[in-house]
Design an enzyme around this catalytic site. Structure first.
Site, PDB file in Angstrom:
ATOM      1  N   THR A  72      -8.398  -4.090  -7.344  1.00  0.00           N
ATOM      2  CA  THR A  72      -9.701  -4.114  -8.009  1.00  0.00           C
ATOM      3  C   THR A  72     -10.671  -3.083  -7.451  1.00  0.00           C
ATOM      4  O   THR A  72     -11.746  -2.879  -8.019  1.00  0.00           O
ATOM      5  CB  THR A  72     -10.348  -5.500  -7.856  1.00  0.00           C
ATOM      6  OG1 THR A  72     -10.496  -5.784  -6.452  1.00  0.00           O
ATOM      7  CG2 THR A  72      -9.505  -6.589  -8.494  1.00  0.00           C
ATOM      8  N   LYS A  73     -10.305  -2.427  -6.357  1.00  0.00           N
ATOM      9  CA  LYS A  73     -11.243  -1.571  -5.648  1.00  0.00           C
ATOM     10  C   LYS A  73     -11.245  -0.143  -6.199  1.00  0.00           C
ATOM     11  O   LYS A  73     -10.476   0.214  -7.080  1.00  0.00           O
ATOM     12  CB  LYS A  73     -10.918  -1.570  -4.161  1.00  0.00           C
ATOM     13  CG  LYS A  73     -10.980  -2.966  -3.523  1.00  0.00           C
ATOM     14  CD  LYS A  73     -12.312  -3.661  -3.789  1.00  0.00           C
ATOM     15  CE  LYS A  73     -12.490  -4.929  -2.960  1.00  0.00           C
ATOM     16  NZ  LYS A  73     -11.668  -6.058  -3.432  1.00  0.00           N
ATOM     17  N   ASN A  74     -12.120   0.706  -5.651  1.00  0.00           N
ATOM     18  CA  ASN A  74     -12.313   2.063  -6.173  1.00  0.00           C
ATOM     19  C   ASN A  74     -11.069   2.934  -6.027  1.00  0.00           C
ATOM     20  O   ASN A  74     -10.881   3.887  -6.782  1.00  0.00           O
ATOM     21  CB  ASN A  74     -13.492   2.729  -5.474  1.00  0.00           C
ATOM     22  CG  ASN A  74     -14.796   1.999  -5.743  1.00  0.00           C
ATOM     23  OD1 ASN A  74     -14.960   0.848  -5.362  1.00  0.00           O
ATOM     24  ND2 ASN A  74     -15.727   2.659  -6.418  1.00  0.00           N
ATOM     25  N   MET A  75     -10.231   2.609  -5.075  1.00  0.00           N
ATOM     26  CA  MET A  75      -8.896   3.199  -4.956  1.00  0.00           C
ATOM     27  C   MET A  75      -7.990   2.091  -4.430  1.00  0.00           C
ATOM     28  O   MET A  75      -8.465   1.106  -3.866  1.00  0.00           O
ATOM     29  CB  MET A  75      -8.884   4.410  -4.018  1.00  0.00           C
ATOM     30  CG  MET A  75      -9.336   4.123  -2.609  1.00  0.00           C
ATOM     31  SD  MET A  75      -9.111   5.519  -1.470  1.00  0.00           S
ATOM     32  CE  MET A  75      -7.362   5.361  -1.099  1.00  0.00           C
TER      33      MET A  75
ATOM     34  N   PHE B 237      -7.332  -3.198  -2.294  1.00  0.00           N
ATOM     35  CA  PHE B 237      -6.839  -4.138  -3.301  1.00  0.00           C
ATOM     36  C   PHE B 237      -6.961  -3.484  -4.678  1.00  0.00           C
ATOM     37  O   PHE B 237      -7.797  -2.596  -4.873  1.00  0.00           O
ATOM     38  CB  PHE B 237      -7.670  -5.429  -3.219  1.00  0.00           C
ATOM     39  CG  PHE B 237      -7.081  -6.601  -3.934  1.00  0.00           C
ATOM     40  CD1 PHE B 237      -5.921  -7.202  -3.462  1.00  0.00           C
ATOM     41  CD2 PHE B 237      -7.672  -7.115  -5.077  1.00  0.00           C
ATOM     42  CE1 PHE B 237      -5.371  -8.297  -4.123  1.00  0.00           C
ATOM     43  CE2 PHE B 237      -7.141  -8.198  -5.737  1.00  0.00           C
ATOM     44  CZ  PHE B 237      -5.978  -8.794  -5.266  1.00  0.00           C
TER      45      PHE B 237
END
Length: 373
Positions: free
Chosen positions: A179-182, A177
């Site tokens: 918002t995630k780190n990738m 998603f």
């Protein structure tokens, strides 16, 4: 008008645009060679034998439970996004809520072990905000009681415990998603060292059709079990290929920004993040804790001042209407943290100026609110 610093922002450049164009020109828009490349690269990155692209982490959790025929009790933290609990009940199992350690937001063996009984079939530890749970004790519990171990690693891509990445202790479930780190926009990944499990999940998420079966004609499709269409498109897999190439750099920037914020925030006014022993933190979120009586006003004030603060997670899952009936034990740390935590903006492209604004406004507004009490 004050420019707002968003809570999160994906790091996208021309390489992702170029890859999307390549995928479109190839005509492989659904699951195909780009998915396979992404899966192979991600498996190597996590340190497992197999990885399987899927349309979300929620689907990854659901499919992992269904493929292992889990219908009994599944121990999960209540301090998580509702997708973790939704996966349990939609798979036909029963969630049992464990408390967490207040400092890290992660559940641990001391909260899980008392909940294990003859009906327990699985444990889903959630690696909160970018750091791993203390996985040695949890793994030992799962092995001792012959329980399925499914890691909700949505928020911890690249985080480690004793130098081993999350998603490599059990069946790993990841989110891409924004918002995630990738990111791949929407999307997820399942990781495992179990070839049979990965094959079964692949069949489940492809309408229940096993493409490895012998068939007389190439067009024949024989469903061997009820299934769903939970596959990731080739377009999103292409984005994932490029994002994964820079995940280490993206995580390094998150760590650098977080360390700077920790130095700039006033420790006499708030609590900054705590990293557990033998764990590395990749700061999918940067969270602080304040006194409960000022939390809501501080979040609202930060947003008015142009700092996109939020709360993760409130209310905790056991307090939500659908899941109240599943609560059987008290969760004091969960309720305390849920009432005091604040998520501040965190993403790789933050500038020093952005970070100074976040720290200065947070310190200033806390003092201002305390002055009114």
């Amino acid at each position: 008008m004050t420019k707002k610093i968003p809570l999160c922002k994906p790091s996208i450049n021309q390489k992702e645009f170029k890859k999307i164009k390549e995928v479109l020109k190839s005509s492989w828009l659904t699951h195909g060679p780009f998915n396979e490349e992404f899966e192979e690269s991600f498996a190597r990155y996590i340190g497992v034998k197999y990885a399987l692209t899927i349309n979300s982490c929620a689907s990854a959790l659901f499919a992992s439970l269904k493929a292992q025929n889990i219908t009994g009790e599944v121990i999960i933290p209540s301090f998580t996004f509702v997708a973790t609990a939704n996966a349990v009940i939609t798979a036909g199992a029963v969630p049992v809520f464990a408390d967490i350690d207040y400092l890290t937001g992660n559940t641990s063996i001391k909260h899980i072990k008392p909940l294990i009984n003859s009906r327990t079939e699985a444990i889903i530890p959630v690696h909160f905000a970018g750091q791993s749970c203390q996985m040695d004790g949890i793994t030992n519990l799962a092995n001792k009681y012959k329980l399925a171990l499914i890691e909700d690693s949505a928020e911890a891509i690249g985080a480690t415990f004793r130098n081993k990445k999350t998603g490599s202790f059990g069946t790993g479930c990841f989110s891409f998603f924004p918002t995630k780190n990738m990111t791949t926009g929407e999307g997820g990944m399942i990781t495992s060292n179990d070839a049979a499990l990965i094959h079964k999940i692949k069949v489940l998420i492809s309408h229940g059709i096993d493409k490895t079966q012998n068939k007389k004609f190439i067009w024949q499709r024989d469903a061997i079990m009820p299934g769903w269409n939970l596959r990731m498109s080739g377009i999103l897999a292409g984005i994932g290929i490029e994002q994964l190439k820079k995940i280490n750099k993206l995580n390094e920037l998150r760590v650098k920004h977080s360390e700077y914020l920790t130095k700039r925030l006033d420790a006499s006014l708030l609590e900054t993040p705590t990293t557990g022993s033998n764990s590395s933190h990749v700061y999918q979120m940067y969270t602080i804790k304040v006194k409960q009586e000022i939390r809501d006003e501080l979040v609202a004030s930060l947003n008015r001042e142009g700092v996109g603060a939020s709360v993760h997670f409130s209310p905790p899952v056991h307090k939500q209407k659908l899941f109240k009936k599943f609560q059987k034990n008290k969760l004091p740390n969960t309720e305390r943290l849920s009432s005091s935590i604040i998520t501040l903006p965190m993403y790789p492209d933050l500038t020093k100026k952005d970070l100074d604004i976040i720290a200065d406004k947070t310190n200033k507004l806390i003092k201002k609110i305390y002055g009114k009490i």
